[in-house]
Design a protein around this motif. Structure first.
Motif, short mmCIF file in Angstrom:
data_model
loop_
_atom_site.label_atom_id
_atom_site.label_comp_id
_atom_site.label_asym_id
_atom_site.label_seq_id
_atom_site.Cartn_x
_atom_site.Cartn_y
_atom_site.Cartn_z
N TYR A 73 38.85 41.24 38.71
CA TYR A 73 39.61 40.26 37.95
C TYR A 73 39.35 38.88 38.54
CZ TYR A 73 43.14 40.69 41.68
OH TYR A 73 43.78 40.71 42.89
N SER A 74 39.56 37.87 37.73
CA SER A 74 39.39 36.49 38.19
C SER A 74 40.37 35.58 37.46
CB SER A 74 37.95 36.01 37.97
OG SER A 74 37.66 35.93 36.60
N TYR A 75 40.72 34.50 38.13
CA TYR A 75 41.60 33.50 37.52
C TYR A 75 41.33 32.15 38.19
CZ TYR A 75 44.48 34.40 41.66
OH TYR A 75 44.92 34.55 42.94
N THR A 76 41.77 31.08 37.56
CA THR A 76 41.59 29.72 38.06
C THR A 76 42.96 29.13 38.35
OG1 THR A 76 39.64 29.50 36.66
CG2 THR A 76 40.58 27.46 37.54
N ASP A 77 43.12 28.51 39.54
CA ASP A 77 44.40 27.89 39.86
C ASP A 77 44.46 26.46 39.31
OD1 ASP A 77 43.02 26.24 41.64
OD2 ASP A 77 43.85 27.17 43.45
N ASN A 78 45.58 25.78 39.53
CA ASN A 78 45.79 24.43 39.00
C ASN A 78 44.79 23.40 39.53
OD1 ASN A 78 47.91 25.15 37.37
ND2 ASN A 78 49.46 24.72 38.92
N GLU A 79 44.23 23.66 40.70
CA GLU A 79 43.26 22.74 41.28
C GLU A 79 41.83 23.05 40.84
OE1 GLU A 79 45.75 24.21 43.46
OE2 GLU A 79 46.89 22.45 42.86
N GLY A 80 41.66 24.04 40.00
CA GLY A 80 40.32 24.39 39.52
C GLY A 80 39.58 25.39 40.37
N ASN A 81 40.22 25.94 41.40
CA ASN A 81 39.60 26.96 42.24
C ASN A 81 39.57 28.29 41.51
OD1 ASN A 81 39.40 25.22 44.61
ND2 ASN A 81 41.63 25.41 44.68
N ILE A 82 38.42 28.93 41.52
CA ILE A 82 38.28 30.24 40.87
C ILE A 82 38.43 31.32 41.93
CG2 ILE A 82 36.75 31.77 39.59
CD1 ILE A 82 35.46 29.24 38.40
N PHE A 83 39.30 32.26 41.68
CA PHE A 83 39.51 33.39 42.58
C PHE A 83 38.99 34.65 41.89
CE2 PHE A 83 42.56 30.21 43.77
CZ PHE A 83 42.51 30.24 45.16
N GLN A 84 38.10 35.35 42.57
CA GLN A 84 37.51 36.58 42.03
C GLN A 84 37.75 37.72 43.01
OE1 GLN A 84 33.40 35.31 41.52
NE2 GLN A 84 33.80 34.79 39.40
N VAL A 85 38.16 38.85 42.48
CA VAL A 85 38.40 40.04 43.29
C VAL A 85 37.71 41.22 42.62
CG1 VAL A 85 40.13 41.64 44.20
CG2 VAL A 85 40.63 39.19 44.11
N SER A 86 36.94 41.97 43.39
CA SER A 86 36.36 43.24 42.96
C SER A 86 37.05 44.32 43.79
CB SER A 86 34.86 43.29 43.22
OG SER A 86 34.20 42.29 42.48
N TYR A 87 37.21 45.49 43.23
CA TYR A 87 37.91 46.52 43.97
C TYR A 87 37.46 47.92 43.58
CZ TYR A 87 40.62 46.82 39.67
OH TYR A 87 40.99 46.94 38.36
N GLY A 101 36.86 39.95 48.10
CA GLY A 101 36.85 38.63 47.51
C GLY A 101 36.63 37.59 48.59
N ALA A 102 35.95 36.52 48.26
CA ALA A 102 35.63 35.50 49.26
C ALA A 102 36.88 34.90 49.89
CB ALA A 102 34.79 34.39 48.61
N HIS A 103 37.99 34.88 49.18
CA HIS A 103 39.23 34.28 49.68
C HIS A 103 40.10 35.27 50.45
CE1 HIS A 103 40.34 36.25 45.98
NE2 HIS A 103 41.61 36.17 46.33
N LEU A 104 39.71 36.54 50.47
CA LEU A 104 40.50 37.56 51.16
C LEU A 104 40.09 37.63 52.63
CD1 LEU A 104 40.42 40.41 48.49
CD2 LEU A 104 42.26 38.77 48.94
N PRO A 105 41.05 37.87 53.52
CA PRO A 105 40.69 38.00 54.94
C PRO A 105 39.82 39.24 55.17
CG PRO A 105 43.00 38.56 54.60
CD PRO A 105 42.47 38.07 53.29
N SER A 106 38.98 39.17 56.17
CA SER A 106 38.12 40.32 56.49
C SER A 106 38.45 40.81 57.90
CB SER A 106 36.64 39.94 56.38
OG SER A 106 36.35 38.92 57.31
N VAL A 107 38.00 42.02 58.20
CA VAL A 107 38.22 42.60 59.51
C VAL A 107 37.16 42.03 60.45
CG1 VAL A 107 38.30 44.74 60.83
CG2 VAL A 107 39.13 44.70 58.48
N PRO A 108 37.57 41.44 61.57
CA PRO A 108 36.60 40.87 62.51
C PRO A 108 35.63 41.95 63.03
CG PRO A 108 38.83 40.18 63.06
CD PRO A 108 38.94 41.24 62.01
#
Length: 140
Positions: A88-102, A113-120
């Motif tokens: 799924y993907s959506y755009t916030d008020n600032e124009g940032n696109i958030f994409q998540v695959s699962y 997703g690029a915005h999700l934290p990852s395990v070091p």
């Protein structure tokens, strides 16, 4: 578990996920509203089918997009489990696109997703070591 019950649970989870999107995720440039309702501009679905498979996709007037395919793994065994793959993907008020695959299966919900934290990397190596040496953890 009955495949219809599993499919219904996945559908309810998907609807809950959609309802959980922040209410302020709106791009005024592409807003298609009528009485504060956002229109569905594209929608498709298939299933649930007798073999437990299904698929759906949609796009809303404010740019939210989602798609998912699901099927049963290990049919007829004690390890029978539903597997769903989607994004799924959506755009916030600032124009940032958030994409998540699962992937969601017997191993749980696994989003990427690029915005999700990852395990070091150090933690990943430690987890791998623990999995490869169960005798050191009292798991023989």
């Amino acid at each position: 578990m009955n495949s219809l019950v599993i499919t219904l649970c996945v559908f309810v989870a998907a609807v809950s996920m959609i309802a959980a999107f922040p209410q302020n995720v709106v791009d005024d440039r592409v807003l298609a509203r009528s009485n504060n309702q956002i229109s569905i501009v594209r929608q498709a679905s298939d299933g649930p089918n007798p073999d437990g498979s299904y698929s759906y996709s949609y796009e809303t007037g404010n740019g939210i997009q989602a798609q998912e395919d699901g099927h049963l793994n290990n049919v007829g065994t004690d390890q029978e489990a539903l597997e769903a793959r989607g994004s799924y993907s959506y755009t916030d008020n600032e124009g940032n696109i958030f994409q998540v695959s699962y992937v969601a299966n017997e191993n749980g919900f696994q989003p990427e997703g690029a915005h999700l934290p990852s395990v070091p990397p150090l933690i990943q190596r430690a987890l791998q070591y623990i999995a490869e040496h169960p005798e050191e953890n009292g798991q023989e």
